[in-house]
Design an enzyme around this catalytic site. Structure first.
Site, PDB file in Angstrom:
ATOM      1  N   ASP A  43      46.669 -16.475 -80.039  1.00 56.41           N
ATOM      2  CA  ASP A  43      46.861 -16.274 -78.426  1.00 56.41           C
ATOM      3  C   ASP A  43      47.696 -15.216 -78.097  1.00 56.41           C
ATOM      4  O   ASP A  43      49.003 -15.172 -78.369  1.00 56.41           O
ATOM      5  CB  ASP A  43      47.508 -17.701 -77.701  1.00 56.41           C
ATOM      6  CG  ASP A  43      47.580 -17.415 -76.270  1.00 56.41           C
ATOM      7  OD1 ASP A  43      47.430 -16.508 -75.765  1.00 56.41           O
ATOM      8  OD2 ASP A  43      47.747 -18.427 -75.546  1.00 56.41           O
ATOM      9  N   VAL A  44      47.229 -13.917 -77.674  1.00 57.73           N
ATOM     10  CA  VAL A  44      48.402 -12.997 -77.392  1.00 57.73           C
ATOM     11  C   VAL A  44      49.261 -13.037 -76.393  1.00 57.73           C
ATOM     12  O   VAL A  44      50.239 -12.397 -76.270  1.00 57.73           O
ATOM     13  CB  VAL A  44      47.364 -11.775 -77.016  1.00 57.73           C
ATOM     14  CG1 VAL A  44      46.367 -11.308 -78.102  1.00 57.73           C
ATOM     15  CG2 VAL A  44      46.519 -11.782 -75.577  1.00 57.73           C
ATOM     16  N   ASN A  50      43.000  -4.910 -77.621  1.00 59.98           N
ATOM     17  CA  ASN A  50      41.915  -4.944 -76.869  1.00 59.98           C
ATOM     18  C   ASN A  50      41.650  -6.305 -76.024  1.00 59.98           C
ATOM     19  O   ASN A  50      41.235  -5.993 -74.885  1.00 59.98           O
ATOM     20  CB  ASN A  50      40.489  -4.858 -77.869  1.00 59.98           C
ATOM     21  CG  ASN A  50      39.379  -5.326 -77.221  1.00 59.98           C
ATOM     22  OD1 ASN A  50      38.750  -4.768 -76.366  1.00 59.98           O
ATOM     23  ND2 ASN A  50      38.860  -6.628 -77.434  1.00 59.98           N
ATOM     24  N   LYS A  73      45.732  -2.244 -65.480  1.00 59.18           N
ATOM     25  CA  LYS A  73      45.278  -1.305 -66.414  1.00 59.18           C
ATOM     26  C   LYS A  73      46.099   0.270 -66.041  1.00 59.18           C
ATOM     27  O   LYS A  73      46.173   0.900 -67.123  1.00 59.18           O
ATOM     28  CB  LYS A  73      43.744  -1.032 -66.027  1.00 59.18           C
ATOM     29  CG  LYS A  73      42.926  -2.138 -66.784  1.00 59.18           C
ATOM     30  CD  LYS A  73      43.202  -2.538 -68.156  1.00 59.18           C
ATOM     31  CE  LYS A  73      42.186  -3.377 -68.736  1.00 59.18           C
ATOM     32  NZ  LYS A  73      42.467  -3.896 -70.318  1.00 59.18           N
ATOM     33  N   TYR A 103      43.634  -6.548 -61.724  1.00 57.69           N
ATOM     34  CA  TYR A 103      43.068  -5.976 -62.906  1.00 57.69           C
ATOM     35  C   TYR A 103      43.376  -4.550 -62.981  1.00 57.69           C
ATOM     36  O   TYR A 103      43.756  -3.943 -64.057  1.00 57.69           O
ATOM     37  CB  TYR A 103      41.433  -5.905 -62.752  1.00 57.69           C
ATOM     38  CG  TYR A 103      40.850  -5.600 -63.960  1.00 57.69           C
ATOM     39  CD1 TYR A 103      40.855  -6.345 -65.153  1.00 57.69           C
ATOM     40  CD2 TYR A 103      40.304  -4.254 -63.914  1.00 57.69           C
ATOM     41  CE1 TYR A 103      40.189  -5.665 -66.353  1.00 57.69           C
ATOM     42  CE2 TYR A 103      39.542  -3.637 -65.038  1.00 57.69           C
ATOM     43  CZ  TYR A 103      39.600  -4.563 -66.233  1.00 57.69           C
ATOM     44  OH  TYR A 103      38.874  -3.930 -67.472  1.00 57.69           O
TER      45      TYR A 103
END
Length: 247
Positions: A57-58, A84, A156, A152
């Site tokens: 789990d990142v 990713n 980014k 989002y």
């Protein structure tokens, strides 16, 4: 080739495509993600290389530490990280966003990106010989937002800042860091585009998508650069998607 690679979010979509491209080049690829079953499905598709699925789990520092400790114990080095793992979110007008909406996206798209990049950087710095390559998955949203996409888009944009900082700080240790910005790869995440998504002028429109394997080939190109060269930023997108000239 037999690079030691790690792909996060390798159970589906872009992560799966990238992992299979690296495996096809003969690499050893650690496949990380939350669902072991999905990772095993990716591994089963490999026709070459060595696939090693690892549930992780990142967003959990302890889970990320355990993942990188295993790579270090198995091989003593990491050559390539494709950072990713990420999530998208349904379109929500900024005025209707909640703190939970914001944190759900940031925890994966930014915090998770930081945790994995940080662990990879330390391993690449401390290994002998030093060096390696970190490839962060950005988005065309790092340049232009979609309607109702504040968390989002912000995440980014932040990834771009992270990429630049890692690239600069990594110079002393032969660590290259680049970013791939993807527009409308055909994955489950973008399936909604085949039914129509909101446009900047208020319309709903179906958007073209491209084969996700085009992304995998691009990751393989970036990973294969010699140590003294780096793809700093690259955009891969469906040719006719409404990005250039969006507005």
């Amino acid at each position: 080739m037999n690079r030691i690679c790690l792909v996060t979010g390798a159970g589906s979509g872009v992560g799966q495509s990238a992992a299979l491209a690296l495996l096809g080049d003969g690499d050893t690829v650690y496949l990380a993600g939350r669902r072991m079953e999905a990772l095993q499905e990716t591994a089963a598709l490999a026709k070459a290389g060595t696939a090693i699925p690892v549930a992780a789990d990142v967003t959990d520092p302890a889970s990320v530490d355990a993942l990188f400790a295993r790579i270090a114990a198995d091989h003593g080095r990491l050559d390539v990280l494709f950072n990713n793992a990420g999530i998208s979110a349904r379109s929500i007008n900024f005025g209707d966003l909640t703190w939970d909406n914001w944190r759900d996206t940031m925890s994966v798209n930014l915090d998770g990106m930081f945790l994995c990049a940080s662990a990879a950087f330390r391993l690449m710095r401390d290994q002998a010989p030093q060096g390696g390559r970190i490839i962060n998955n950005g988005s065309i949203s790092a340049y232009a937002p979609r309607p109702g996409s504040a968390p989002y888009t912000a995440s980014k944009h932040a990834v771009t800042g992270l990429t630049k900082s890692i690239s600069l700080d990594g110079r002393a240790f032969d660590i290259a860091c680049g970013q791939i910005d993807i527009g409308n790869a055909a994955t489950a995440m973008t399936k909604v585009m085949t039914a129509g998504v909101p446009q900047a002028d208020g319309r709903m429109a179906i958007e073209p998508r491209m084969d996700v394997d085009d992304v995998g080939r691009t990751i393989l190109f970036m990973a294969g650069m010699p140590a003294d060269a780096n793809v700093q930023f690259i955009t891969v997108m469906a040719t006719n998607m409404p990005f250039i000239g969006r507005g």
